[in-house]
Design a protein around this motif. Structure first.
Motif, PDB file in Angstrom:
ATOM      1  N   ALA A 132       2.664  -2.431  -7.182  1.00 43.40           N
ATOM      2  CA  ALA A 132       3.211  -1.842  -8.404  1.00 43.40           C
ATOM      3  C   ALA A 132       3.678  -2.926  -9.370  1.00 43.40           C
ATOM      4  O   ALA A 132       3.478  -2.824 -10.592  1.00 43.40           O
ATOM      5  CB  ALA A 132       4.369  -0.904  -8.063  1.00 43.40           C
ATOM      6  N   ARG A 133       4.272  -3.982  -8.828  1.00 42.60           N
ATOM      7  CA  ARG A 133       4.738  -5.069  -9.694  1.00 42.60           C
ATOM      8  C   ARG A 133       3.570  -5.910 -10.214  1.00 42.60           C
ATOM      9  O   ARG A 133       3.616  -6.400 -11.347  1.00 42.60           O
ATOM     10  CB  ARG A 133       5.737  -5.942  -8.942  1.00 42.60           C
ATOM     11  CG  ARG A 133       7.001  -5.179  -8.549  1.00 42.60           C
ATOM     12  CD  ARG A 133       8.037  -6.078  -7.933  1.00 42.60           C
ATOM     13  NE  ARG A 133       9.150  -5.321  -7.354  1.00 42.60           N
ATOM     14  CZ  ARG A 133      10.413  -5.737  -7.335  1.00 42.60           C
ATOM     15  NH1 ARG A 133      10.721  -6.918  -7.843  1.00 42.60           N
ATOM     16  NH2 ARG A 133      11.361  -4.991  -6.794  1.00 42.60           N
ATOM     17  N   MET A 134       2.548  -6.082  -9.401  1.00 43.45           N
ATOM     18  CA  MET A 134       1.360  -6.810  -9.870  1.00 43.45           C
ATOM     19  C   MET A 134       0.695  -6.097 -11.038  1.00 43.45           C
ATOM     20  O   MET A 134       0.133  -6.735 -11.932  1.00 43.45           O
ATOM     21  CB  MET A 134       0.364  -6.972  -8.716  1.00 43.45           C
ATOM     22  CG  MET A 134       0.750  -8.002  -7.674  1.00 43.45           C
ATOM     23  SD  MET A 134      -0.428  -7.973  -6.285  1.00 43.45           S
ATOM     24  CE  MET A 134       0.120  -9.414  -5.347  1.00 43.45           C
ATOM     25  N   LEU A 135       0.739  -4.763 -11.025  1.00 47.82           N
ATOM     26  CA  LEU A 135       0.145  -3.997 -12.114  1.00 47.82           C
ATOM     27  C   LEU A 135       0.791  -4.321 -13.449  1.00 47.82           C
ATOM     28  O   LEU A 135       0.156  -4.194 -14.507  1.00 47.82           O
ATOM     29  CB  LEU A 135       0.278  -2.494 -11.851  1.00 47.82           C
ATOM     30  CG  LEU A 135      -0.683  -1.838 -10.876  1.00 47.82           C
ATOM     31  CD1 LEU A 135      -0.361  -0.352 -10.765  1.00 47.82           C
ATOM     32  CD2 LEU A 135      -2.128  -2.023 -11.308  1.00 47.82           C
ATOM     33  N   GLU A 136       2.053  -4.710 -13.414  1.00 43.88           N
ATOM     34  CA  GLU A 136       2.815  -4.943 -14.634  1.00 43.88           C
ATOM     35  C   GLU A 136       2.637  -6.351 -15.187  1.00 43.88           C
ATOM     36  O   GLU A 136       3.160  -6.666 -16.253  1.00 43.88           O
ATOM     37  CB  GLU A 136       4.307  -4.687 -14.380  1.00 43.88           C
ATOM     38  CG  GLU A 136       4.621  -3.275 -13.903  1.00 43.88           C
ATOM     39  CD  GLU A 136       4.172  -2.221 -14.899  1.00 43.88           C
ATOM     40  OE1 GLU A 136       4.425  -2.396 -16.109  1.00 43.88           O
ATOM     41  OE2 GLU A 136       3.554  -1.222 -14.473  1.00 43.88           O
ATOM     42  N   GLN A 137       1.914  -7.210 -14.482  1.00 50.11           N
ATOM     43  CA  GLN A 137       1.751  -8.590 -14.936  1.00 50.11           C
ATOM     44  C   GLN A 137       0.318  -8.834 -15.402  1.00 50.11           C
ATOM     45  O   GLN A 137      -0.620  -8.176 -14.957  1.00 50.11           O
ATOM     46  CB  GLN A 137       2.121  -9.570 -13.817  1.00 50.11           C
ATOM     47  CG  GLN A 137       1.205  -9.518 -12.613  1.00 50.11           C
ATOM     48  CD  GLN A 137       1.696 -10.336 -11.427  1.00 50.11           C
ATOM     49  OE1 GLN A 137       2.862 -10.694 -11.333  1.00 50.11           O
ATOM     50  NE2 GLN A 137       0.796 -10.645 -10.512  1.00 50.11           N
ATOM     51  N   ASP A 138       0.150  -9.788 -16.293  1.00 49.54           N
ATOM     52  CA  ASP A 138      -1.191 -10.127 -16.760  1.00 49.54           C
ATOM     53  C   ASP A 138      -2.026 -10.651 -15.594  1.00 49.54           C
ATOM     54  O   ASP A 138      -1.559 -11.458 -14.797  1.00 49.54           O
ATOM     55  CB  ASP A 138      -1.107 -11.209 -17.840  1.00 49.54           C
ATOM     56  CG  ASP A 138      -0.488 -10.707 -19.132  1.00 49.54           C
ATOM     57  OD1 ASP A 138      -0.485  -9.474 -19.339  1.00 49.54           O
ATOM     58  OD2 ASP A 138      -0.004 -11.538 -19.918  1.00 49.54           O
ATOM     59  N   GLY A 139      -3.251 -10.185 -15.494  1.00 44.92           N
ATOM     60  CA  GLY A 139      -4.156 -10.686 -14.458  1.00 44.92           C
ATOM     61  C   GLY A 139      -4.107  -9.958 -13.143  1.00 44.92           C
ATOM     62  O   GLY A 139      -4.898 -10.249 -12.237  1.00 44.92           O
ATOM     63  N   GLY A 140      -3.174  -9.004 -12.995  1.00 43.68           N
ATOM     64  CA  GLY A 140      -3.117  -8.227 -11.762  1.00 43.68           C
ATOM     65  C   GLY A 140      -2.826  -9.074 -10.543  1.00 43.68           C
ATOM     66  O   GLY A 140      -1.975  -9.963 -10.573  1.00 43.68           O
ATOM     67  N   GLY A 141      -3.555  -8.836  -9.469  1.00 39.63           N
ATOM     68  CA  GLY A 141      -3.316  -9.586  -8.231  1.00 39.63           C
ATOM     69  C   GLY A 141      -4.218  -9.099  -7.124  1.00 39.63           C
ATOM     70  O   GLY A 141      -5.118  -8.275  -7.328  1.00 39.63           O
ATOM     71  N   ALA A 142      -3.978  -9.613  -5.934  1.00 36.21           N
ATOM     72  CA  ALA A 142      -4.761  -9.237  -4.756  1.00 36.21           C
ATOM     73  C   ALA A 142      -3.841  -9.139  -3.553  1.00 36.21           C
ATOM     74  O   ALA A 142      -2.925  -9.954  -3.393  1.00 36.21           O
ATOM     75  CB  ALA A 142      -5.867 -10.255  -4.491  1.00 36.21           C
ATOM     76  N   ILE A 143      -4.094  -8.149  -2.720  1.00 41.86           N
ATOM     77  CA  ILE A 143      -3.312  -7.930  -1.509  1.00 41.86           C
ATOM     78  C   ILE A 143      -4.259  -7.943  -0.320  1.00 41.86           C
ATOM     79  O   ILE A 143      -5.304  -7.271  -0.333  1.00 41.86           O
ATOM     80  CB  ILE A 143      -2.541  -6.605  -1.563  1.00 41.86           C
ATOM     81  CG1 ILE A 143      -1.548  -6.618  -2.734  1.00 41.86           C
ATOM     82  CG2 ILE A 143      -1.826  -6.326  -0.238  1.00 41.86           C
ATOM     83  CD1 ILE A 143      -0.877  -5.276  -2.987  1.00 41.86           C
ATOM     84  N   VAL A 144      -3.900  -8.708   0.697  1.00 38.91           N
ATOM     85  CA  VAL A 144      -4.670  -8.751   1.936  1.00 38.91           C
ATOM     86  C   VAL A 144      -3.769  -8.267   3.064  1.00 38.91           C
ATOM     87  O   VAL A 144      -2.727  -8.872   3.348  1.00 38.91           O
ATOM     88  CB  VAL A 144      -5.176 -10.174   2.249  1.00 38.91           C
ATOM     89  CG1 VAL A 144      -5.974 -10.170   3.560  1.00 38.91           C
ATOM     90  CG2 VAL A 144      -6.026 -10.720   1.105  1.00 38.91           C
ATOM     91  N   ASN A 145      -4.147  -7.171   3.681  1.00 33.45           N
ATOM     92  CA  ASN A 145      -3.415  -6.650   4.826  1.00 33.45           C
ATOM     93  C   ASN A 145      -4.116  -7.096   6.104  1.00 33.45           C
ATOM     94  O   ASN A 145      -5.327  -6.919   6.239  1.00 33.45           O
ATOM     95  CB  ASN A 145      -3.342  -5.122   4.762  1.00 33.45           C
ATOM     96  CG  ASN A 145      -2.499  -4.637   3.598  1.00 33.45           C
ATOM     97  OD1 ASN A 145      -1.514  -5.277   3.224  1.00 33.45           O
ATOM     98  ND2 ASN A 145      -2.885  -3.517   3.009  1.00 33.45           N
ATOM     99  N   ILE A 146      -3.355  -7.684   7.019  1.00 30.66           N
ATOM    100  CA  ILE A 146      -3.957  -8.176   8.251  1.00 30.66           C
ATOM    101  C   ILE A 146      -4.060  -7.039   9.261  1.00 30.66           C
ATOM    102  O   ILE A 146      -3.050  -6.472   9.692  1.00 30.66           O
ATOM    103  CB  ILE A 146      -3.153  -9.351   8.844  1.00 30.66           C
ATOM    104  CG1 ILE A 146      -3.036 -10.486   7.812  1.00 30.66           C
ATOM    105  CG2 ILE A 146      -3.831  -9.847  10.116  1.00 30.66           C
ATOM    106  CD1 ILE A 146      -4.352 -11.056   7.313  1.00 30.66           C
ATOM    107  N   GLY A 147      -5.297  -6.707   9.587  1.00 31.91           N
ATOM    108  CA  GLY A 147      -5.555  -5.646  10.550  1.00 31.91           C
ATOM    109  C   GLY A 147      -5.946  -6.231  11.892  1.00 31.91           C
ATOM    110  O   GLY A 147      -5.472  -7.292  12.294  1.00 31.91           O
ATOM    111  N   SER A 148      -6.852  -5.554  12.580  1.00 27.82           N
ATOM    112  CA  SER A 148      -7.281  -6.010  13.896  1.00 27.82           C
ATOM    113  C   SER A 148      -8.557  -5.305  14.282  1.00 27.82           C
ATOM    114  O   SER A 148      -8.787  -4.144  13.908  1.00 27.82           O
ATOM    115  CB  SER A 148      -6.207  -5.719  14.944  1.00 27.82           C
ATOM    116  OG  SER A 148      -6.695  -5.956  16.254  1.00 27.82           O
TER     117      SER A 148
END
Length: 258
Positions: A132-148
């Motif tokens: 949600a906070r990345m949405l508010e900044q220029d350029g967005g972002g990326a999230i990597v969730n570590i699974g298995s």
């Protein structure tokens, strides 16, 4: 080995970065040019050691504590990161709770509650808050969730852990929809990794490690540093059209049909 500068000028948060895989992801991000926020819950000494490895590479680092099973603490964690860095380009939600291996007959309600609270609730709320906070900044972002890769085979020794890792796939796909196109959300799924904790397990020392190596087409079980770059790939510009994905790195152990 050549390390490419894929994160020059970027900021990266790694949860559970005091030890094991999280620590190596944090250091690899710094090797590739990033300033790094090092999260921990209980291993402060480990987190400080990780931060020292980052600063030794000429990058900025700070440590921050939070119990990601608590939303208020996740909000505090995000406040700290944005206050220090001004933005967050990449969040790697590495924290996971497998607890000790046991027979399925010995699984307790307390263990189920704890693993689901950390792995599912915690990862969901981290993805929610950071995204949600990345949405508010220029350029967005990326999230990597570590699974298995436990989701491919299940686990009679830790069914609560397998259930939690399946949950991470569902929340990742959901937030990949919700946050697109500015923020990408993906799962990185390693197979067995020879962390200090794994190498110290009695079953590993008494033959399980050798057995798994024989069953792995690549013929070996990697250490955490070897897979850190692959996990971070999902946050690079080369992966700009990948979201809601599930990337496996297990040496071929869980190969299945198309």
């Amino acid at each position: 080995m050549t390390v490419f500068q894929r994160f020059t000028g970027k900021t990266v948060l790694v949860t559970g970065a005091g030890t094991g895989f999280g620590a190596e992801i944090a250091v690899r991000a710094a090797q590739e040019g990033a300033d790094v926020a090092v999260h921990y819950r209980s291993s402060r000494a480990g987190a400080e050691a990780t931060a020292e490895r980052v600063t030794a590479l000429g990058r900025k680092a700070f440590v921050v504590r939070a119990d990601i099973a608590e939303h208020d603490q996740i909000k505090h964690l995000a406040d700290e990161v944005w206050s220090r860095f001004g933005r967050l380009d990449v969040a790697v939600n590495n924290v996971g709770e497998a607890r000790e291996q046991m027979s399925w007959r010995d699984v307790t309600e307390e263990s189920v509650d704890h693993v689901l609270a950390v792995d599912v609730k915690g990862t969901l709320l981290c993805t929610h808050e950071f995204g949600a906070r990345m949405l508010e900044q220029d350029g967005g972002g990326a999230i990597v969730n570590i699974g298995s890769t436990v989701v491919a085979r299940g686990s009679a020794r830790a069914p609560q852990y397998a259930a939690a890792k399946y949950g991470i796939i569902g929340l990742t796909k959901s937030y990949a929809h919700a946050l697109a196109p500015a923020v990408r959300v993906n799962v990185f799924a390693p197979g067995f990794i020879e962390t200090e904790a794994t190498l110290g397990r009695e079953d590993w020392r008494s033959g399980r490690g050798d057995q798994l190596r024989k069953m792995t087409p690549m013929g070996r079980i990697p250490g955490p540093a070897e897979l850190a770059g692959a996990a971070l790939f999902l946050a690079t510009q080369d992966a700009h059209h990948i979201t809601g994905g599930f990337l496996v790195a297990d040496g071929g152990y869980n190969m299945i049909g198309a």
